[in-house]
Design a protein around this motif. Sequence first.
Motif, PDB file in Angstrom:
ATOM      1  N   PRO A  54       0.803  -1.227   0.000  1.00  0.00           N
ATOM      2  CA  PRO A  54       0.000   0.000   0.000  1.00  0.00           C
ATOM      3  C   PRO A  54       0.840   1.283   0.000  1.00  0.00           C
ATOM      4  O   PRO A  54       0.902   2.013   0.982  1.00  0.00           O
ATOM      5  CB  PRO A  54      -0.805  -0.128   1.291  1.00  0.00           C
ATOM      6  CG  PRO A  54       0.128  -0.851   2.213  1.00  0.00           C
ATOM      7  CD  PRO A  54       0.844  -1.848   1.347  1.00  0.00           C
ATOM      8  N   ASP A 107       1.898   5.090  -0.674  1.00  0.00           N
ATOM      9  CA  ASP A 107       1.087   6.307  -0.645  1.00  0.00           C
ATOM     10  C   ASP A 107       1.945   7.548  -0.835  1.00  0.00           C
ATOM     11  O   ASP A 107       3.151   7.539  -0.566  1.00  0.00           O
ATOM     12  CB  ASP A 107       0.292   6.399   0.666  1.00  0.00           C
ATOM     13  CG  ASP A 107       1.151   6.661   1.880  1.00  0.00           C
ATOM     14  OD1 ASP A 107       1.467   7.830   2.130  1.00  0.00           O
ATOM     15  OD2 ASP A 107       1.511   5.696   2.577  1.00  0.00           O
ATOM     16  N   ASN A 125      -3.611   7.766  -1.925  1.00  0.00           N
ATOM     17  CA  ASN A 125      -3.210   6.557  -2.639  1.00  0.00           C
ATOM     18  C   ASN A 125      -3.121   6.837  -4.132  1.00  0.00           C
ATOM     19  O   ASN A 125      -3.840   7.702  -4.654  1.00  0.00           O
ATOM     20  CB  ASN A 125      -4.219   5.434  -2.394  1.00  0.00           C
ATOM     21  CG  ASN A 125      -4.244   4.981  -0.946  1.00  0.00           C
ATOM     22  OD1 ASN A 125      -5.258   5.097  -0.265  1.00  0.00           O
ATOM     23  ND2 ASN A 125      -3.121   4.464  -0.468  1.00  0.00           N
TER      24      ASN A 125
END
Length: 412
Positions: free
Chosen positions: A107, A109, A150
């Motif tokens: 993930p 970012d 994101n």
Amino acid sequence: MNIRRSAALVAATVVIGAVSAQASVADSVSPSASSSPKTVVPSGLYGKSDPTYDGVWRQSLAFVAQDTAGVKPAGKAVAWLSGQQCDNGGFAAFRAEPGKACDAKTPLDSNSTAAAVQALVAVGGRDGEVSKGVDWLKKNQNDDGGWGYNPGGASDANSTSVVLGALAAAGQKPADVKTGPGKSGLDALASLALPCSDGKSAGAVAYQPDKKGKLAANADATAAGVLGALGSGFAPDRGKAPDAYTCEDGKTPDDLAHNGAVYLQNQLSTHLYLKSQLAGAEDQPDYGNTADAVTAVAAAEGIKYTKDPYAWLEKNARAWAVQSGPAAYAQLIFAAHATGNDPHDFGGTDLVSALNKTGPAPASAKSADESQDKKDDKSDGGGLGTWWIVGVMFVAAVGAGFLISGRKKQQL
């Protein structure tokens, strides 16, 4: 700046990733520092709380804050941050297993990546990591010129601003970093600014438009937007007082920074602090947003309207920083730096020493006395350096008929 994350975003965050050649798992984690049965806090990381959602963020703010005070972090602390970077240049909020390669599910970012870029620039000697981080940010720029938290997410003022600060820190010209449609992050910020005709919200910046495209003033986003427009990063220097403290029509970055600061100083003038926007906390101060607002106003407008809010922080924010940890100490150090105050004497608290104690012992650090010697006068116009005054006294003593005047370079 105080980046807000939604509950849905936090719940979606997972921790997997890759390792730097300079940091092994054995060197970077300490089982005794675990904040929960499932989370191990690395020994090179600042703070002892669960780092799952803010490890890279708090480490990065700590490094930038230390840089303003002449502190060089420990090698293992820098190696830990560097080791969080994926091969493609991006950073996640925290990766518990940096020995595993990043994949499509990691993930990454914009906030963590941009914060890490600013931090790695501050510590120096990390040009390769900085360049890879900048490339990742450029590849994930939205068509409107901005960035969402994101990749592919809708642009927001906070994310866009922290990226603009990273680009500037890395030697880029933010206005020249554009998408295919020719939009820059500054264009995205301008689209989120409320007009001067919008009453009490005049000059504010919205986080994002709502579902109907309407903009609502957001103090947190405004503080971030001011610094983004200035291209100053987390730790701006003190700005110059403007000709007028009123909202001015215009869409240039200077207009955006000025108008946002006017909005913030109007908010601060009522209570000296910003109120929490959390439900059920109407009368509760938001110490982080207040520190960010003081920093933003000082960076854009000088210190005329920051003296009382800063004094309020000195009196009231210490307990918050103790509880919140490294990022909170960093925010207060940024406010001290921007307003020309001494971070070693924040209402009797040495913020720099307190921050240093939340992580590995620094490789080197200036003493409080050295920082005090370099502290600028607290007026908008700057100040006369100690050695300038000594020189004047010497000239007067020998009966010289002229004085050499000068202005001390703005420092901590």
